[in-house]
Design a protein around this motif. Structure first.
Motif, PDB file in Angstrom:
ATOM      1  N   GLU A 149       0.806  -1.032  -0.284  1.00  0.00           N
ATOM      2  CA  GLU A 149      -0.304   0.119  -0.124  1.00  0.00           C
ATOM      3  C   GLU A 149       0.944   0.722   0.013  1.00  0.00           C
ATOM      4  N   LEU A 150       0.823   1.777  -0.891  1.00  0.00           N
ATOM      5  CA  LEU A 150       1.561   2.785  -1.333  1.00  0.00           C
ATOM      6  C   LEU A 150       0.071   4.992  -1.292  1.00  0.00           C
ATOM      7  N   ASN A 151       0.954   6.190  -0.461  1.00  0.00           N
ATOM      8  CA  ASN A 151       0.066   7.044  -1.192  1.00  0.00           C
ATOM      9  C   ASN A 151      -0.008   7.596  -2.211  1.00  0.00           C
ATOM     10  N   ARG A 152      -0.492   7.997  -3.012  1.00  0.00           N
ATOM     11  CA  ARG A 152      -0.451   8.296  -4.560  1.00  0.00           C
ATOM     12  C   ARG A 152       1.210   9.240  -4.636  1.00  0.00           C
ATOM     13  N   LYS A 153       1.455  10.201  -3.425  1.00  0.00           N
ATOM     14  CA  LYS A 153       2.623  10.685  -4.272  1.00  0.00           C
ATOM     15  C   LYS A 153       3.854   9.653  -4.072  1.00  0.00           C
ATOM     16  N   GLU A 154       3.981   8.581  -2.851  1.00  0.00           N
ATOM     17  CA  GLU A 154       4.914   7.879  -3.019  1.00  0.00           C
ATOM     18  C   GLU A 154       5.174   6.452  -4.434  1.00  0.00           C
ATOM     19  N   TYR A 155       4.216   6.559  -4.951  1.00  0.00           N
ATOM     20  CA  TYR A 155       3.705   5.301  -6.159  1.00  0.00           C
ATOM     21  C   TYR A 155       4.521   6.202  -7.121  1.00  0.00           C
ATOM     22  N   ASP A 156       3.875   8.054  -7.468  1.00  0.00           N
ATOM     23  CA  ASP A 156       4.698   8.286  -8.464  1.00  0.00           C
ATOM     24  C   ASP A 156       5.743   8.397  -8.492  1.00  0.00           C
ATOM     25  N   ILE A 157       6.494   8.921  -7.448  1.00  0.00           N
ATOM     26  CA  ILE A 157       7.656   8.442  -7.449  1.00  0.00           C
ATOM     27  C   ILE A 157       8.679   7.297  -7.364  1.00  0.00           C
ATOM     28  N   LEU A 158       7.907   6.103  -7.238  1.00  0.00           N
ATOM     29  CA  LEU A 158       8.441   5.052  -7.587  1.00  0.00           C
ATOM     30  C   LEU A 158       8.143   4.926  -8.867  1.00  0.00           C
ATOM     31  N   LEU A 159       7.353   5.185  -9.726  1.00  0.00           N
ATOM     32  CA  LEU A 159       7.063   4.501 -10.809  1.00  0.00           C
ATOM     33  C   LEU A 159       7.711   5.646 -12.459  1.00  0.00           C
ATOM     34  N   TYR A 160       8.404   7.168 -11.151  1.00  0.00           N
ATOM     35  CA  TYR A 160       9.067   7.334 -11.774  1.00  0.00           C
ATOM     36  C   TYR A 160      10.494   7.135 -12.160  1.00  0.00           C
ATOM     37  N   LEU A 161      11.002   6.509 -11.048  1.00  0.00           N
ATOM     38  CA  LEU A 161      12.442   6.376 -10.987  1.00  0.00           C
ATOM     39  C   LEU A 161      12.087   4.357 -11.410  1.00  0.00           C
ATOM     40  N   VAL A 162      11.363   3.951 -10.982  1.00  0.00           N
ATOM     41  CA  VAL A 162      11.244   2.123 -12.108  1.00  0.00           C
ATOM     42  C   VAL A 162      11.384   2.679 -13.513  1.00  0.00           C
ATOM     43  N   ASN A 163      11.015   3.014 -14.230  1.00  0.00           N
ATOM     44  CA  ASN A 163      11.261   3.622 -15.298  1.00  0.00           C
ATOM     45  C   ASN A 163      12.345   4.184 -15.723  1.00  0.00           C
ATOM     46  N   ARG A 164      13.471   5.014 -14.436  1.00  0.00           N
ATOM     47  CA  ARG A 164      14.091   5.575 -15.099  1.00  0.00           C
ATOM     48  C   ARG A 164      15.954   4.718 -14.577  1.00  0.00           C
ATOM     49  N   ARG A 165      15.358   3.664 -13.728  1.00  0.00           N
ATOM     50  CA  ARG A 165      15.683   2.855 -12.791  1.00  0.00           C
ATOM     51  C   ARG A 165      17.576   2.554 -13.248  1.00  0.00           C
ATOM     52  N   GLY A 166      18.792   2.703 -12.522  1.00  0.00           N
ATOM     53  CA  GLY A 166      19.896   3.170 -12.947  1.00  0.00           C
ATOM     54  C   GLY A 166      20.524   4.477 -13.766  1.00  0.00           C
ATOM     55  N   ARG A 167      19.564   5.465 -13.248  1.00  0.00           N
ATOM     56  CA  ARG A 167      20.190   6.708 -13.766  1.00  0.00           C
ATOM     57  C   ARG A 167      20.278   7.794 -12.573  1.00  0.00           C
ATOM     58  N   LEU A 168      21.108   8.223 -12.512  1.00  0.00           N
ATOM     59  CA  LEU A 168      21.206   9.534 -11.896  1.00  0.00           C
ATOM     60  C   LEU A 168      19.345  10.583 -11.824  1.00  0.00           C
ATOM     61  N   ILE A 169      18.926  10.759 -11.196  1.00  0.00           N
ATOM     62  CA  ILE A 169      18.110  12.062 -10.974  1.00  0.00           C
ATOM     63  C   ILE A 169      17.751  13.204 -10.382  1.00  0.00           C
ATOM     64  N   GLU A 170      17.783  13.966 -10.633  1.00  0.00           N
ATOM     65  CA  GLU A 170      18.076  15.379 -10.194  1.00  0.00           C
ATOM     66  C   GLU A 170      16.602  15.027  -9.623  1.00  0.00           C
ATOM     67  N   LYS A 171      16.692  16.063  -7.950  1.00  0.00           N
ATOM     68  CA  LYS A 171      15.434  16.311  -6.564  1.00  0.00           C
ATOM     69  C   LYS A 171      14.712  17.265  -7.646  1.00  0.00           C
ATOM     70  N   GLN A 172      15.338  17.800  -8.806  1.00  0.00           N
ATOM     71  CA  GLN A 172      14.352  19.035  -9.174  1.00  0.00           C
ATOM     72  C   GLN A 172      13.659  18.496 -10.417  1.00  0.00           C
ATOM     73  N   ALA A 173      14.137  17.536 -11.094  1.00  0.00           N
ATOM     74  CA  ALA A 173      13.400  16.624 -12.318  1.00  0.00           C
ATOM     75  C   ALA A 173      12.157  15.981 -11.835  1.00  0.00           C
ATOM     76  N   LEU A 174      12.333  15.325 -10.352  1.00  0.00           N
ATOM     77  CA  LEU A 174      12.236  14.286 -10.082  1.00  0.00           C
ATOM     78  C   LEU A 174      10.873  14.955  -9.201  1.00  0.00           C
ATOM     79  N   ALA A 175      11.245  16.370  -8.518  1.00  0.00           N
ATOM     80  CA  ALA A 175       9.411  16.959  -7.973  1.00  0.00           C
ATOM     81  C   ALA A 175       9.025  17.847  -9.152  1.00  0.00           C
ATOM     82  N   GLU A 176       9.530  17.983 -10.169  1.00  0.00           N
ATOM     83  CA  GLU A 176       8.181  18.792 -10.521  1.00  0.00           C
ATOM     84  C   GLU A 176       8.374  17.279 -11.953  1.00  0.00           C
ATOM     85  N   ALA A 177       8.410  16.271 -12.301  1.00  0.00           N
ATOM     86  CA  ALA A 177       7.488  14.648 -12.428  1.00  0.00           C
ATOM     87  C   ALA A 177       6.439  14.816 -11.310  1.00  0.00           C
TER      88      ALA A 177
END
Length: 225
Positions: A149-177
């Motif tokens: 069970e994840l809340n909406r933002k937790e799920y959105d963060i996980l999905l964003y990172l999984v789709n870019r796994r292995g890549r270094l993601i800037e905090k700002q890019a993650l926040a905007e997404a």
């Protein structure tokens, strides 16, 4: 998932935005060619819904500029101009799909899901990383088949990172997404830390075989230890 709606009709633009937000997308909008061009080159989007006929330019010209600049983004053309030439030109310029107006919102949603599946999952309905399975169409997450069970933002963060796994993601890019483009005006990213802490805690408790690493001073990276 973040989508840019480029449409000069105020009512249609608002209807599309509200419908996408109900589907749990982050919806950004642009009413003119100039506004769309600025947003498309400053921010990142998972998909752009692009009208051809804009008051100050053509959506096809924006496609040309994006292609020339090497910016790869999923594009679905939405246009009342249903000529075969416009459709062929749009697809040859890099558009992924073409949906003539008027259209049903349910069909638009299906087209978006299809484009995103092809781009991020090779057409597969689910995403699997280690023992974690994500069902984007139903927003479900499982570890070894058991629901997490994840809340909406937790799920959105996980999905964003999984789709870019292995890549270094800037905090700002993650926040905007996850929170939308206006978040770039925030003084800090403390709001991310709380969501990230809870997400990691839930994944660890479920025995997930993935790890979200913090790269201090930069951002995050999702890996399989």
């Amino acid at each position: 998932m973040k989508i840019l709606i480029v449409e000069d009709n105020d009512d249609l633009r608002e209807v599309i935005a509200r419908s996408l937000e109900k589907e749990r997308y982050v919806a950004e909008t642009a009413a003119t060619y100039a506004e769309a061009r600025t947003k498309a080159f400053v921010y990142e989007y998972d998909c752009i819904l692009l009208d051809i006929m804009l008051p100050d330019g053509s959506g096809l010209d924006l496609l040309r500029e994006l292609h020339k600049a090497g910016r790869r983004v999923n594009v679905i053309i939405l246009s009342a101009k249903d000529s075969i030439d416009d459709k062929v030109n749009g697809l040859e310029l890099g558009a992924d799909d073409y949906l003539p107006k008027p259209f049903h919102l349910a069909e638009l949603h299906a087209r978006i899901r299809s484009v995103l599946r092809r781009q991020t999952r090779g057409g597969e309905q689910t995403i699997r990383v280690a023992n974690v399975t994500i069902h984007p169409d139903t927003f479900r997450v499982e570890v070894d088949g058991a629901p997490v069970e994840l809340n909406r933002k937790e799920y959105d963060i996980l999905l964003y990172l999984v789709n870019r796994r292995g890549r270094l993601i800037e905090k700002q890019a993650l926040a905007e997404a996850v929170w939308g483009d206006d978040i770039d005006q925030a003084d800090n990213f403390d709001f991310i830390y709380a969501q990230m802490k809870n997400l990691r805690k839930r994944l660890k408790a479920a025995g997930a075989g993935i790890e979200i690493k913090t790269v201090y001073g930069f951002g995050y990276k999702l890996t399989e230890p």
